[in-house]
Enzyme design. Structure first.
Site: not given
Ligand code: PA5
Length: 325
Positions: A73, A75, A78, A125, A207, A223, A318
């Site tokens: 994660s 952050s 999550t 990302r 995103e 398929h 969130k």
């Molecule tokens: O792109 C994003 O911000 C989300 O897809 C996050 O990656 C997702 O909500 C999970 O959070 P984290 O990557 O902090 O665990």
């Protein structure tokens, strides 16, 4: 958003990973921009049973198979990922962590878990190289992967981007974005490494460009999905754009499906073109396909006049969930 990508792969190649025990299987838990590092690892470490878990709680089979659990994660906060890690510790499983801090990072320090802290300050990302690279280094440390391909991925992506964002991938992405502008994008790829890249394209277009996109994997799409393309042709032809991700290592039976599938898709959608993987290692293939998708998503954002960085919809959701009683 791509300025540090090459350095991220290099960073991951250069770190010294912690010691990690080898178990009969690996379960990688993570969501969104962090969870995709599990997909990357599963595709690259294809000799190992790697299960990617994008959701709450430890799956029930894990109590019996007792996999190595890796919580990822960016952050570190999550809730889905933290719930898997908590359950795994409770069940006495071996747990390793990749996090940019937060509660998961703190837990790793507190419990002295094998831990790769990744550099912070990015959107999850945009930390694709850090997160995927760190997970691969953990798999390497546990003996599942002999060669991660991180050095080659850095070299291949660096060439594709060019020294001043003037490399061949930039021009290709601009052309593709021109053909995809104003359309819902469908990214078609073969199973394995290209399918993970196709999923990354979809999520990056979602995103960065704040646009709808979908990914479709062969042979499964042959398929079911191809049947749907036959009905709405007069409507979807103007609204859907298809890109195919190709890999010279595709087995013949998979390669043979692309032309007929794309011909049938063309009855109901506009086919923008193909992108071919570069390099020789699985990770270089994946990284080379993914970086074109990153560029396409940024070009679509630019053309639509949207800021690619913030993801208000995710933040708002969130926040709402944390406020629930
Ligand atoms: O792109 C994003 O911000 C989300 O897809 C996050 O990656 C997702 O909500 C999970 O959070 P984290 O990557 O902090 O665990």
């Amino acid at each position: 958003m791509l300025e540090t990508l090459v350095d991220q792969y290099r960073w991951a190649a250069a770190i010294t990973p912690p010691e990690v025990p080898s178990r009969s299987a690996v379960l990688i838990a993570g969501m969104g921009g962090s969870g995709i590092s599990g997909d990357v690892a599963a595709a690259v470490a294809s000799d190992t049973p790697v299960f990617v878990h994008k959701g709450y709680r430890l799956p029930r089979w894990a109590a019996r198979l007792r996999p190595l659990v890796i919580g990822v994660s960016y952050s570190g906060n999550t809730e889905e990922t933290r719930s898997v890690v908590d359950d795994a510790l409770e069940a006495g499983l071996d747990v390793a962590v990749v996090a940019g801090g937060g509660r998961l990072g703190a837990l790793a320090v507190e419990r002295d878990l094998p831990n790769i802290p990744v550099p912070t300050g990015l959107q999850p990302r945009a930390a694709f190289g850090y997160l995927s690279g760190a997970v691969l280094r953990l798999l390497e440390a546990a003996g599942y992967v002999a060669e991660t391909g991180l050095d080659e991925a850095a070299t291949v992506v660096s060439t594709l981007l060019g020294t001043a964002m003037d490399g061949p991938a930039v021009a290709l992405a601009d052309d593709l974005a021109g053909a995809l502008r104003g359309r819902i994008v469908v990214v078609l790829a073969g199973q394995g490494v290209p399918a993970v890249a196709a999923y990354r394209w979809k999520t990056q277009i979602n995103e960065n460009a704040k646009a709808s996109a979908f990914h479709s994997v062969l042979p499964e799409a042959d398929h079911n999905e191809i049947v749907g393309w036959s009905t709405w042709g007069s409507a979807t032809r103007n609204w859907v754009g298809v890109v195919a991700l190709r890999d010279r290592h595709e087995p013949d039976h998979l390669a043979a499906r692309f032309d007929p599938t794309l011909e049938q898709l063309a009855q109901g959608a506009s086919v923008a073109g193909e992108v071919w993987a570069q390099g020789s290692s699985p990770l270089a293939h994946l990284a080379s396909l993914a970086v074109v998708g990153d560029l396409v998503s940024l070009a679509l954002a630019r053309d639509a006049g949207v800021d690619p960085v913030p993801v208000e919809a995710i933040e708002t959701l969130k926040q709402r969930l944390t406020e629930q009683p």
